[in-house]
Design a protein around this motif. Structure first.
Motif, PDB file in Angstrom:
ATOM      1  N   ASP A 129      72.713  96.874 -20.825  1.00  0.00           N
ATOM      2  CA  ASP A 129      73.727  96.335 -19.917  1.00  0.00           C
ATOM      3  C   ASP A 129      73.138  95.388 -18.861  1.00  0.00           C
ATOM      4  O   ASP A 129      71.936  95.164 -18.817  1.00  0.00           O
ATOM      5  N   LEU A 130      74.033  94.885 -18.007  1.00  0.00           N
ATOM      6  CA  LEU A 130      73.716  93.683 -17.222  1.00  0.00           C
ATOM      7  C   LEU A 130      72.387  93.721 -16.453  1.00  0.00           C
ATOM      8  O   LEU A 130      71.565  92.813 -16.587  1.00  0.00           O
ATOM      9  N   SER A 131      72.180  94.758 -15.643  1.00  0.00           N
ATOM     10  CA  SER A 131      70.974  94.750 -14.799  1.00  0.00           C
ATOM     11  C   SER A 131      69.716  94.756 -15.651  1.00  0.00           C
ATOM     12  O   SER A 131      68.702  94.152 -15.288  1.00  0.00           O
ATOM     13  N   CYS A 132      69.769  95.437 -16.773  1.00  0.00           N
ATOM     14  CA  CYS A 132      68.605  95.459 -17.669  1.00  0.00           C
ATOM     15  C   CYS A 132      68.494  94.133 -18.420  1.00  0.00           C
ATOM     16  O   CYS A 132      67.399  93.590 -18.600  1.00  0.00           O
ATOM     17  N   TRP A 133      69.630  93.615 -18.835  1.00  0.00           N
ATOM     18  CA  TRP A 133      69.665  92.330 -19.539  1.00  0.00           C
ATOM     19  C   TRP A 133      69.048  91.235 -18.664  1.00  0.00           C
ATOM     20  O   TRP A 133      68.294  90.390 -19.137  1.00  0.00           O
ATOM     21  N   LEU A 134      69.351  91.297 -17.347  1.00  0.00           N
ATOM     22  CA  LEU A 134      68.823  90.285 -16.427  1.00  0.00           C
ATOM     23  C   LEU A 134      67.302  90.389 -16.281  1.00  0.00           C
ATOM     24  O   LEU A 134      66.645  89.431 -15.899  1.00  0.00           O
ATOM     25  N   ARG A 135      66.768  91.560 -16.565  1.00  0.00           N
ATOM     26  CA  ARG A 135      65.311  91.737 -16.472  1.00  0.00           C
ATOM     27  C   ARG A 135      64.717  91.731 -17.886  1.00  0.00           C
ATOM     28  O   ARG A 135      63.872  92.537 -18.224  1.00  0.00           O
ATOM     29  N   SER A 136      65.170  90.784 -18.684  1.00  0.00           N
ATOM     30  CA  SER A 136      64.647  90.550 -20.048  1.00  0.00           C
ATOM     31  C   SER A 136      64.817  91.753 -20.966  1.00  0.00           C
ATOM     32  O   SER A 136      63.981  92.001 -21.850  1.00  0.00           O
ATOM     33  N   GLY A 137      65.881  92.501 -20.743  1.00  0.00           N
ATOM     34  CA  GLY A 137      66.135  93.674 -21.567  1.00  0.00           C
ATOM     35  C   GLY A 137      66.204  93.360 -23.060  1.00  0.00           C
ATOM     36  O   GLY A 137      65.663  94.104 -23.880  1.00  0.00           O
ATOM     37  N   ASP A 138      66.852  92.243 -23.420  1.00  0.00           N
ATOM     38  CA  ASP A 138      67.001  91.929 -24.850  1.00  0.00           C
ATOM     39  C   ASP A 138      65.635  91.720 -25.507  1.00  0.00           C
ATOM     40  O   ASP A 138      65.407  92.140 -26.650  1.00  0.00           O
ATOM     41  N   ASP A 139      64.715  91.055 -24.772  1.00  0.00           N
ATOM     42  CA  ASP A 139      63.374  90.835 -25.337  1.00  0.00           C
ATOM     43  C   ASP A 139      62.651  92.162 -25.539  1.00  0.00           C
ATOM     44  O   ASP A 139      62.004  92.402 -26.553  1.00  0.00           O
ATOM     45  N   ARG A 140      62.794  93.038 -24.527  1.00  0.00           N
ATOM     46  CA  ARG A 140      62.106  94.344 -24.643  1.00  0.00           C
ATOM     47  C   ARG A 140      62.721  95.153 -25.789  1.00  0.00           C
ATOM     48  O   ARG A 140      62.009  95.834 -26.525  1.00  0.00           O
ATOM     49  N   ILE A 141      64.034  95.062 -25.941  1.00  0.00           N
ATOM     50  CA  ILE A 141      64.679  95.802 -27.034  1.00  0.00           C
ATOM     51  C   ILE A 141      64.151  95.289 -28.375  1.00  0.00           C
ATOM     52  O   ILE A 141      63.851  96.066 -29.284  1.00  0.00           O
ATOM     53  N   ALA A 142      64.017  93.960 -28.480  1.00  0.00           N
ATOM     54  CA  ALA A 142      63.506  93.380 -29.741  1.00  0.00           C
ATOM     55  C   ALA A 142      62.089  93.894 -30.011  1.00  0.00           C
ATOM     56  O   ALA A 142      61.761  94.274 -31.156  1.00  0.00           O
ATOM     57  N   GLU A 143      61.266  93.952 -28.975  1.00  0.00           N
ATOM     58  CA  GLU A 143      59.889  94.453 -29.165  1.00  0.00           C
ATOM     59  C   GLU A 143      59.900  95.924 -29.588  1.00  0.00           C
ATOM     60  O   GLU A 143      59.164  96.338 -30.487  1.00  0.00           O
ATOM     61  N   ILE A 144      60.756  96.695 -28.915  1.00  0.00           N
ATOM     62  CA  ILE A 144      60.819  98.132 -29.235  1.00  0.00           C
ATOM     63  C   ILE A 144      61.315  98.340 -30.669  1.00  0.00           C
ATOM     64  O   ILE A 144      60.811  99.183 -31.408  1.00  0.00           O
ATOM     65  N   LYS A 145      62.288  97.508 -31.053  1.00  0.00           N
ATOM     66  CA  LYS A 145      62.806  97.633 -32.429  1.00  0.00           C
ATOM     67  C   LYS A 145      61.703  97.310 -33.429  1.00  0.00           C
ATOM     68  O   LYS A 145      61.562  97.972 -34.464  1.00  0.00           O
ATOM     69  N   ALA A 146      60.931  96.251 -33.130  1.00  0.00           N
ATOM     70  CA  ALA A 146      59.859  95.863 -34.052  1.00  0.00           C
ATOM     71  C   ALA A 146      58.841  96.992 -34.164  1.00  0.00           C
ATOM     72  O   ALA A 146      58.306  97.264 -35.244  1.00  0.00           O
ATOM     73  N   LYS A 147      58.620  97.684 -33.070  1.00  0.00           N
ATOM     74  CA  LYS A 147      57.590  98.725 -33.072  1.00  0.00           C
ATOM     75  C   LYS A 147      58.084 100.044 -33.659  1.00  0.00           C
ATOM     76  O   LYS A 147      57.384 100.710 -34.410  1.00  0.00           O
ATOM     77  N   TYR A 148      59.307 100.439 -33.283  1.00  0.00           N
ATOM     78  CA  TYR A 148      59.766 101.785 -33.661  1.00  0.00           C
ATOM     79  C   TYR A 148      60.940 101.798 -34.639  1.00  0.00           C
ATOM     80  O   TYR A 148      61.374 102.871 -35.051  1.00  0.00           O
ATOM     81  N   GLY A 149      61.420 100.597 -34.965  1.00  0.00           N
ATOM     82  CA  GLY A 149      62.623 100.527 -35.801  1.00  0.00           C
ATOM     83  C   GLY A 149      62.487 101.278 -37.116  1.00  0.00           C
ATOM     84  O   GLY A 149      63.445 101.893 -37.591  1.00  0.00           O
ATOM     85  N   GLN A 150      61.305 101.219 -37.718  1.00  0.00           N
ATOM     86  CA  GLN A 150      61.111 101.869 -39.022  1.00  0.00           C
ATOM     87  C   GLN A 150      60.378 103.206 -38.895  1.00  0.00           C
ATOM     88  O   GLN A 150      60.025 103.816 -39.899  1.00  0.00           O
ATOM     89  N   ASP A 151      60.138 103.622 -37.684  1.00  0.00           N
ATOM     90  CA  ASP A 151      59.374 104.856 -37.460  1.00  0.00           C
ATOM     91  C   ASP A 151      60.260 106.064 -37.774  1.00  0.00           C
ATOM     92  O   ASP A 151      61.304 106.259 -37.146  1.00  0.00           O
ATOM     93  N   THR A 152      59.836 106.876 -38.719  1.00  0.00           N
ATOM     94  CA  THR A 152      60.709 107.975 -39.156  1.00  0.00           C
ATOM     95  C   THR A 152      60.828 109.076 -38.111  1.00  0.00           C
ATOM     96  O   THR A 152      61.732 109.907 -38.169  1.00  0.00           O
ATOM     97  N   ASP A 153      59.919 109.088 -37.144  1.00  0.00           N
ATOM     98  CA  ASP A 153      60.015 110.088 -36.071  1.00  0.00           C
ATOM     99  C   ASP A 153      61.008 109.685 -34.992  1.00  0.00           C
ATOM    100  O   ASP A 153      61.384 110.497 -34.145  1.00  0.00           O
ATOM    101  N   VAL A 154      61.349 108.393 -34.975  1.00  0.00           N
ATOM    102  CA  VAL A 154      62.055 107.859 -33.807  1.00  0.00           C
ATOM    103  C   VAL A 154      63.491 107.466 -34.147  1.00  0.00           C
ATOM    104  O   VAL A 154      63.731 106.754 -35.118  1.00  0.00           O
ATOM    105  N   GLU A 155      64.433 107.945 -33.329  1.00  0.00           N
ATOM    106  CA  GLU A 155      65.817 107.482 -33.448  1.00  0.00           C
ATOM    107  C   GLU A 155      66.075 106.551 -32.267  1.00  0.00           C
ATOM    108  O   GLU A 155      66.087 106.979 -31.113  1.00  0.00           O
ATOM    109  N   LEU A 156      66.239 105.287 -32.583  1.00  0.00           N
ATOM    110  CA  LEU A 156      66.344 104.270 -31.540  1.00  0.00           C
ATOM    111  C   LEU A 156      67.793 103.822 -31.398  1.00  0.00           C
ATOM    112  O   LEU A 156      68.423 103.412 -32.367  1.00  0.00           O
ATOM    113  N   VAL A 157      68.330 103.940 -30.189  1.00  0.00           N
ATOM    114  CA  VAL A 157      69.708 103.479 -29.955  1.00  0.00           C
ATOM    115  C   VAL A 157      69.797 102.629 -28.695  1.00  0.00           C
ATOM    116  O   VAL A 157      69.143 102.922 -27.698  1.00  0.00           O
ATOM    117  N   GLU A 158      70.609 101.590 -28.790  1.00  0.00           N
ATOM    118  CA  GLU A 158      70.939 100.823 -27.589  1.00  0.00           C
ATOM    119  C   GLU A 158      72.093 101.540 -26.902  1.00  0.00           C
ATOM    120  O   GLU A 158      73.055 101.925 -27.557  1.00  0.00           O
TER     121      GLU A 158
END
Ligand SMILES: Cc1cc2nc3c(=O)[nH]c(=O)nc-3n(C[C@H](O)[C@H](O)[C@H](O)COP(=O)(O)O)c2cc1C
Ligand code: SF4
Ligand code: FES
Length: 722
Positions: A81-110
């Motif tokens: 959401d907005l305050s996080c989005w303003l602090r480059s949240g989308d970029d961090r989400i993309a990085e986190i997805k790249a790192k943990y998106g396929q990790d079978t231990d991790v359930e990643l949700v926005e």
């Protein structure tokens, strides 16, 4: 004529909802114990409390916190959401997805705002709140020994409003409550002091607090009443209540207890969002200390009065902050706002007069009573009164919670928070949380108070100031806000549910194509905004498109700001638009002509040999002995279609015959070889009997496909819906 509580207008709409204690605490307890809600546990709960499974399914499907599948080892939620989005949240989400998106231990949700916008972009690992920068460490811990309990972040110095010096405990605090219970001050004088102080509700609507307390105190004399502290704050950018709960639980609880005492309630709750686990812990400790000291209990402070406090943990969803949705949730229903009136002060929890105030409002009460209405009034700037807590986030140097005199200007508050990030200029500001319209850089000298902001076309709202630096894409920012409202819409009313989705789709398309809104698209947005504002049941739908409209006067890319005059011009345009039909209207006769009874939406056929656990839709002449038909679609508890609201939306079921089961008990009808089971007659007879006893009819339905397999249900076929 005396009007009994049952005859209050609006009560009819709630007929048919399940009476009895809320099942939400029990569901919370199962989930806390096991991490999810296994089917067997739900069946056991249904049996124990003698309530139907479909009711439980209806609850679970509404509340995002409940889960019906086992969690992975690591639950990783990242705010978008907005305050996080303003602090480059989308970029961090993309990085986190790249790192943990396929990790079978991790359930990643926005997820929607976690109430940690001061550490944006924010995340939570196994409910442990954290800045995104700490996610890796926490994920490692979660894979190993666990993340442990987070503690509330508390401020070292006392806040300027607190009448009790630092270091005081329960014994030295709660002075106004003790004085009231000792008969030294009266309920009337407390209400009068609050009225004199000019205190208004800090939860968003700004209703005068003294007036509200007076109304609830006068409502239905002699009846049971309740009081609730609304600690559900979930609007993007809003986290000041979290800080107040952490640092001043004594003020919040003293305010709540005073509210209870003044209106005549013996029971009070703090309704807190589940993401505020650390703050809930602080509250529980304070409540335990109050009990220990005899300040609350059967004989509060030796007064002979009973005062009980408890905490109700929200099962999730921004809409529960709306006071009537909150009540629905506490009563154990889906958290959909009620039509108002009646208001909670008259018809609240379980139909009883209920005092509801926000965390900050309750916390202000003992401050005012200890220091006096005059002192309170003097604290504000000019005509404004009192101290005000603000959450400041977005593009500021030091995001956080600030307690400043009401009437402080937007510019001063931004300066207090260290100024705009990296010395940039202000592009726009949302002064009162996600619901408030954006203002531009030419409006930074506006005073932060109810009246001034309302005159400028925006609002004080939830006390959350979100700063956007020059150059921020304001259309994208406001579309982000709209996505929040679309996601959090409870779906009860069409304008909000459909309008927010339509508008978001339109704006997302424009943003994705890199173009700007053309005149027709602007017109469409204004049309939708008007329809939603005028026809939505609750504040969410009414304000959802306001922020978008407030930036429409700006060039995409920001910089020029929206002035009050611009906001007025936009609204003026909306009023002059022609052809703004949102729904086709029909006469009652036309509507009735198109009305058909509920449709059968999923009647399955199953071989008799596989009929175990199902309730047949038609008579059966059985060639062989058949065991008991122990289950219906919604798990063994016969229901009628109208009662499956919620469950029926999610399940391919239709309940067209009435089951003879008792509430919470499975039917045990078996069929002998050659025996004839005349279902329709049997069930219809029992329907008449049951209607008399319970005021509702229990029907039956046909098993879900996925359960068909479990029960050996080869041969399932779906007929198309009629
Ligand atoms: C969608 C929506 C969400 C709301 N969320 C909150 C909330 O999180 N906390 C709150 O105190 N009030 C919230 N409110 C306002 C409450 O309905 C209610 O007006 C308020 O709790 C009354 O307390 P007050 O008089 O102290 O402001 C919300 C209103 C709406 C329409
Ligand atoms: S306006 Fe939106 S959130 Fe409010 S009741 Fe209607 S659908 Fe639900
Ligand atoms: S925590 Fe992300 S917007 Fe609040």
């Amino acid at each position: 004529m005396t009007i009994s509580p049952e005859r209050v207008a609006g009560v009819e709409a709630r007929a048919g909802k399940f009476p009895g204690p809320s099942l939400i605490p029990a569901l919370n307890a199962i989930q806390a114990r096991l991490g999810w809600l296994p089917r067997e546990e739900l069946e056991e709960l249904a049996r124990e409390v003698r309530r139907p499974r479909y009711e439980i399914e209806g609850l679970i499907s509404f509340y995002p916190h409940f889960r019906t599948t086992p969690p992975k080892k690591v639950q990783l939620s990242v705010c978008h959401d907005l305050s996080c989005w303003l602090r480059s949240g989308d970029d961090r989400i993309a990085e986190i997805k790249a790192k943990y998106g396929q990790d079978t231990d991790v359930e990643l949700v926005e997820v929607s705002c976690l109430g940690r916008c001061d550490v944006a972009p924010a995340a939570a690992v196994n409910e442990h709140p954290t800045p995104v920068s700490e996610v890796d460490n926490l994920v490692t811990s979660a894979r190993g020994e666990g993340v442990g309990h987070a503690s509330a972040s508390r401020r070292a110095e006392p806040w300027p409003n607190d009448p009790y010096p630092a270091g005081y405990g329960v014994a030295e605090r709660y002075k106004s409550l003790r004085a009231f219970l000792a008969g030294e001050i009266s309920a009337e004088s407390i209400v009068a002091t609050l009225k004199d102080s000019g205190l208004r509700g800090m939860g968003g609507a700004g209703f005068p607090t003294g007036q509200k307390w007076g109304l609830v105190a006068a409502a239905q004399p002699g009846t049971v009443k309740y009081a609730i502290c609304n600690a559900d704050e979930s609007e993007p950018g809003t986290f000041k209540d979290r800080q107040i709960l952490a640092d001043q639980p004594h003020l919040v609880l003293e305010g709540l207890l005073l509210g209870m005492a003044v209106v005549g309630a013996e029971e009070g709750w703090v309704f807190i969002r589940h993401e505020y686990g650390p703050e809930e812990h602080v509250l529980r400790e304070e409540i335990a200390a109050l009990r220990e000291a005899g300040v609350i209990g059967a004989d509060a402070c030796g007064s002979g009065k009973r005062l009980q406090l408890d905490i109700f943990v929200s099962p999730g969803g921004y809409i529960l902050g709306e006071e009537t949705a909150l009540l629905e949730c506490m009563e154990g229903h889906r958290g959909e706002p009620r039509n108002k009136p009646p208001f909670p002060g008259n018809y609240g929890l379980h139909g009883r007069p209920t005092l509801i105030n926000s965390v900050e409002t309750f916390a202000d009460v003992p401050v005012i009573l200890q220091r006096g209405a005059e002192w309170w009034a003097e604290q504000g700037v000019g005509e404004s009164v009192g101290w005000k807590f603000f959450a400041v986030s977005g593009h500021v140097q030091n995001p956080g919670v600030y307690c400043v005199p009401m009437g402080t200007t937007v510019r001063e508050l931004i300066d207090t928070a260290g100024g705009v990030l990296d010395g940039a200029e202000v592009g726009a500001v949302q002064p009162g949380g996600a619901s408030s319209n954006f203002i531009g850089p030419d409006q930074l000298d506006l005073q932060l108070d109810f009246g001034t902001l309302a005159k400028a076309g925006t609002m004080l709202g939830s006390g959350a100031l979100v700063v956007l630096a020059e150059g921020t894409d304001l259309l994208a920012a406001s579309t982000n806000v709209l996505r929040f409202f679309r996601n959090e819409s409870c779906g009860k009313c069409v304008p909000c549910r459909v309008g927010s989705t339509k508008a978001h789709t339109l704006l997302r398309g424009v943003l994705d194509s890199g173009s700007t809104l053309d005149e027709a698209q602007r017109g469409k947005i204004l049309q939708l905004e008007e329809a939603m504002r005028k026809t939505s049941i609750c504040g969410l739908g009414q304000v959802a498109l306001g922020p978008v409209v407030s930036v429409l006067g700006l060039d995409k890319g920001g910089g020029s700001g929206t002035s009050a005059a611009q906001a007025g011009r936009i609204e003026g345009t909306a009023r002059t638009l022609s052809g703004r039909e949102f729904f086709t209207t029909r006469t009652v006769a036309e509507a009735l002509a198109g009305f058909r009874p509920a449709h059968r939406t999923g009647v399955e056929e199953v071989a008799l040999s596989a009929a175990l656990h199902r309730v047949p839709a038609a008579d059966i002449l059985s060639p062989q002995a058949l065991p008991g038909f122990a289950k219906s679609t919604v798990d063994g508890f016969a229901v009628r279609a109208a009662d499956t609201y919620g469950a029926s939306e999610g399940l391919p079921s239709y309940l067209d015959l009435i089951g003879s089961v008792r509430m919470g008990e499975a039917p045990t009808v078996s069929v002998k070889p050659g025996g004839l089971r005349r279902d329709a007659d049997r069930w219809r007879g029992s329907r008449r009997r049951r209607r008399g006893r319970h005021g509702r009819v229990h029907g039956r339905d046909h098993a879900r496909n996925d359960r068909g397999d479990k029960a050996g249900g080869a041969g399932w076929r779906h007929r198309p819906c009629r």
